[in-house]
Design a protein around this motif. Structure first.
Motif, PDB file in Angstrom:
ATOM      1  N   GLY A 176      -1.999  -0.372   0.862  1.00  0.00           N
ATOM      2  CA  GLY A 176      -1.390  -1.681   1.119  1.00  0.00           C
ATOM      3  C   GLY A 176      -2.357  -2.630   1.791  1.00  0.00           C
ATOM      4  O   GLY A 176      -2.420  -3.809   1.440  1.00  0.00           O
ATOM      5  N   GLY A 177      -3.135  -2.123   2.748  1.00  0.00           N
ATOM      6  CA  GLY A 177      -4.139  -2.968   3.394  1.00  0.00           C
ATOM      7  C   GLY A 177      -5.211  -3.421   2.423  1.00  0.00           C
ATOM      8  O   GLY A 177      -5.644  -4.582   2.454  1.00  0.00           O
TER       9      GLY A 177
ATOM     10  N   THR B 275      -7.704  -7.732  -0.601  1.00  0.00           N
ATOM     11  CA  THR B 275      -8.380  -8.119  -1.841  1.00  0.00           C
ATOM     12  C   THR B 275      -7.529  -9.045  -2.706  1.00  0.00           C
ATOM     13  O   THR B 275      -7.846  -9.247  -3.880  1.00  0.00           O
ATOM     14  CB  THR B 275      -8.775  -6.874  -2.656  1.00  0.00           C
ATOM     15  OG1 THR B 275      -7.599  -6.117  -2.962  1.00  0.00           O
ATOM     16  CG2 THR B 275      -9.770  -6.024  -1.894  1.00  0.00           C
ATOM     17  N   ALA B 276      -6.478  -9.605  -2.133  1.00  0.00           N
ATOM     18  CA  ALA B 276      -5.607 -10.489  -2.909  1.00  0.00           C
ATOM     19  C   ALA B 276      -6.347 -11.755  -3.342  1.00  0.00           C
ATOM     20  O   ALA B 276      -6.066 -12.298  -4.405  1.00  0.00           O
ATOM     21  CB  ALA B 276      -4.366 -10.860  -2.103  1.00  0.00           C
TER      22      ALA B 276
ATOM     23  N   GLY C  82       0.921  -6.263  -1.295  1.00  0.00           N
ATOM     24  CA  GLY C  82       0.247  -5.531  -0.236  1.00  0.00           C
ATOM     25  C   GLY C  82       1.075  -5.487   1.042  1.00  0.00           C
ATOM     26  O   GLY C  82       1.156  -4.456   1.703  1.00  0.00           O
ATOM     27  N   LYS C  83       1.712  -6.606   1.370  1.00  0.00           N
ATOM     28  CA  LYS C  83       2.562  -6.650   2.564  1.00  0.00           C
ATOM     29  C   LYS C  83       3.747  -5.694   2.433  1.00  0.00           C
ATOM     30  O   LYS C  83       4.100  -4.993   3.385  1.00  0.00           O
ATOM     31  CB  LYS C  83       3.084  -8.067   2.800  1.00  0.00           C
ATOM     32  CG  LYS C  83       2.076  -9.025   3.366  1.00  0.00           C
ATOM     33  CD  LYS C  83       2.738 -10.384   3.576  1.00  0.00           C
ATOM     34  CE  LYS C  83       1.753 -11.438   3.986  1.00  0.00           C
ATOM     35  NZ  LYS C  83       2.399 -12.755   4.156  1.00  0.00           N
ATOM     36  N   LYS C  84       4.358  -5.684   1.252  1.00  0.00           N
ATOM     37  CA  LYS C  84       5.499  -4.787   1.036  1.00  0.00           C
ATOM     38  C   LYS C  84       5.073  -3.325   1.120  1.00  0.00           C
ATOM     39  O   LYS C  84       5.777  -2.503   1.701  1.00  0.00           O
ATOM     40  CB  LYS C  84       6.145  -5.061  -0.322  1.00  0.00           C
ATOM     41  CG  LYS C  84       6.986  -6.305  -0.358  1.00  0.00           C
ATOM     42  CD  LYS C  84       7.647  -6.488  -1.704  1.00  0.00           C
ATOM     43  CE  LYS C  84       8.455  -7.752  -1.739  1.00  0.00           C
ATOM     44  NZ  LYS C  84       9.106  -7.953  -3.040  1.00  0.00           N
ATOM     45  N   THR C  85       3.918  -3.008   0.556  1.00  0.00           N
ATOM     46  CA  THR C  85       3.414  -1.642   0.624  1.00  0.00           C
ATOM     47  C   THR C  85       3.145  -1.246   2.069  1.00  0.00           C
ATOM     48  O   THR C  85       3.490  -0.145   2.491  1.00  0.00           O
ATOM     49  CB  THR C  85       2.139  -1.488  -0.225  1.00  0.00           C
ATOM     50  OG1 THR C  85       2.420  -1.864  -1.572  1.00  0.00           O
ATOM     51  CG2 THR C  85       1.625  -0.070  -0.203  1.00  0.00           C
ATOM     52  N   LEU C  86       2.515  -2.137   2.824  1.00  0.00           N
ATOM     53  CA  LEU C  86       2.260  -1.866   4.239  1.00  0.00           C
ATOM     54  C   LEU C  86       3.552  -1.661   5.028  1.00  0.00           C
ATOM     55  O   LEU C  86       3.672  -0.716   5.812  1.00  0.00           O
ATOM     56  CB  LEU C  86       1.477  -3.027   4.865  1.00  0.00           C
ATOM     57  CG  LEU C  86      -0.031  -2.971   4.749  1.00  0.00           C
ATOM     58  CD1 LEU C  86      -0.648  -4.284   5.188  1.00  0.00           C
ATOM     59  CD2 LEU C  86      -0.574  -1.838   5.575  1.00  0.00           C
ATOM     60  N   THR C  87       4.518  -2.537   4.803  1.00  0.00           N
ATOM     61  CA  THR C  87       5.793  -2.433   5.514  1.00  0.00           C
ATOM     62  C   THR C  87       6.487  -1.112   5.207  1.00  0.00           C
ATOM     63  O   THR C  87       6.933  -0.403   6.120  1.00  0.00           O
ATOM     64  CB  THR C  87       6.712  -3.609   5.133  1.00  0.00           C
ATOM     65  OG1 THR C  87       6.048  -4.835   5.433  1.00  0.00           O
ATOM     66  CG2 THR C  87       8.028  -3.545   5.875  1.00  0.00           C
ATOM     67  N   ASN C  88       6.566  -0.765   3.931  1.00  0.00           N
ATOM     68  CA  ASN C  88       7.230   0.479   3.547  1.00  0.00           C
ATOM     69  C   ASN C  88       6.481   1.703   4.063  1.00  0.00           C
ATOM     70  O   ASN C  88       7.098   2.692   4.460  1.00  0.00           O
ATOM     71  CB  ASN C  88       7.407   0.543   2.038  1.00  0.00           C
ATOM     72  CG  ASN C  88       8.396  -0.482   1.531  1.00  0.00           C
ATOM     73  OD1 ASN C  88       9.294  -0.899   2.254  1.00  0.00           O
ATOM     74  ND2 ASN C  88       8.226  -0.900   0.294  1.00  0.00           N
TER      75      ASN C  88
END
Length: 86
Positions: free
Chosen positions: A41-42, A47-48, A58-64
Protein backbone atom coordinates in the motif's frame (compact mmCIF):
# COMPACT_ATOMS: atom_id res chain seq x y z
CA UNK A 1 -14.13 -36.37 31.28
CA UNK A 2 -13.40 -39.62 33.09
CA UNK A 3 -14.06 -41.68 29.97
CA UNK A 4 -11.71 -39.47 27.98
CA UNK A 5 -9.00 -39.84 30.60
CA UNK A 6 -9.46 -43.62 30.52
CA UNK A 7 -8.78 -43.52 26.77
CA UNK A 8 -5.64 -41.48 27.35
CA UNK A 9 -7.00 -38.18 26.05
CA UNK A 10 -5.89 -35.18 28.03
CA UNK A 11 -7.91 -32.10 27.14
CA UNK A 12 -5.36 -29.75 28.70
CA UNK A 13 -2.67 -31.04 26.37
CA UNK A 14 -4.97 -30.72 23.38
CA UNK A 15 -5.75 -27.12 24.42
CA UNK A 16 -2.05 -26.38 24.79
CA UNK A 17 -1.44 -27.87 21.34
CA UNK A 18 -4.14 -25.72 19.76
CA UNK A 19 -2.86 -22.65 21.60
CA UNK A 20 0.70 -23.24 20.47
CA UNK A 21 -0.38 -23.81 16.85
CA UNK A 22 -2.35 -20.57 16.83
CA UNK A 23 0.32 -18.49 18.56
CA UNK A 24 3.37 -20.00 16.86
CA UNK A 25 2.08 -20.58 13.33
CA UNK A 26 -1.09 -18.71 12.37
CA UNK A 27 -0.49 -15.37 14.09
CA UNK A 28 3.05 -14.86 12.72
CA UNK A 29 1.85 -15.70 9.21
CA UNK A 30 -1.05 -13.24 9.54
CA UNK A 31 1.34 -10.59 10.87
CA UNK A 32 3.74 -11.09 7.97
CA UNK A 33 0.89 -10.83 5.46
CA UNK A 34 -0.35 -7.62 7.13
CA UNK A 35 3.14 -6.06 7.02
CA UNK A 36 3.51 -7.06 3.35
CA UNK A 37 0.24 -5.32 2.55
CA UNK A 38 1.42 -2.21 4.43
CA UNK A 39 4.52 -2.20 2.21
CA UNK A 40 2.45 -2.76 -0.95
CA UNK A 41 0.00 0.00 0.00
CA UNK A 42 2.83 2.40 0.78
CA UNK A 43 4.51 1.60 -2.53
CA UNK A 44 1.27 2.16 -4.45
CA UNK A 45 0.68 5.45 -2.67
CA UNK A 46 4.23 6.71 -3.20
CA UNK A 47 4.35 5.74 -6.87
CA UNK A 48 0.92 7.15 -7.73
CA UNK A 49 2.60 10.10 -9.45
CA UNK A 50 -0.39 12.41 -9.19
CA UNK A 51 -2.87 9.74 -10.25
CA UNK A 52 -5.67 10.16 -7.71
CA UNK A 53 -7.10 6.70 -8.41
CA UNK A 54 -3.77 4.98 -7.66
CA UNK A 55 -3.23 7.14 -4.57
CA UNK A 56 -6.68 6.24 -3.28
CA UNK A 57 -6.00 2.55 -3.93
CA UNK A 58 -2.78 2.81 -1.94
CA UNK A 59 -4.55 4.57 0.93
CA UNK A 60 -7.24 1.89 1.06
CA UNK A 61 -4.63 -0.87 1.05
CA UNK A 62 -2.73 0.84 3.86
CA UNK A 63 -5.89 1.37 5.91
CA UNK A 64 -7.02 -2.24 5.53
CA UNK A 65 -3.54 -3.59 6.29
CA UNK A 66 -3.28 -1.53 9.46
CA UNK A 67 -6.73 -2.74 10.55
CA UNK A 68 -5.59 -6.30 9.83
CA UNK A 69 -2.42 -5.83 11.88
CA UNK A 70 -4.46 -4.49 14.80
CA UNK A 71 -6.76 -7.53 14.56
CA UNK A 72 -3.73 -9.85 14.59
CA UNK A 73 -2.29 -8.14 17.68
CA UNK A 74 -5.63 -8.19 19.49
CA UNK A 75 -6.17 -11.85 18.62
CA UNK A 76 -2.78 -12.66 20.12
CA UNK A 77 -3.80 -10.82 23.30
CA UNK A 78 -7.14 -12.67 23.45
CA UNK A 79 -5.54 -16.09 22.91
CA UNK A 80 -2.89 -15.38 25.53
CA UNK A 81 -5.41 -14.15 28.11
CA UNK A 82 -7.70 -17.14 27.53
CA UNK A 83 -4.80 -19.59 27.68
CA UNK A 84 -3.55 -18.10 30.96
CA UNK A 85 -7.05 -17.99 32.47
CA UNK A 86 -7.42 -21.78 32.34
Amino acid sequence: RHAAEARGLDFWRIGDLINSVIVNIFLPIAGIVAVLFIIIGGFRYMTAGGNDEMAESGKKTLTNAIIGLVVVILSYVVVTVIANAF
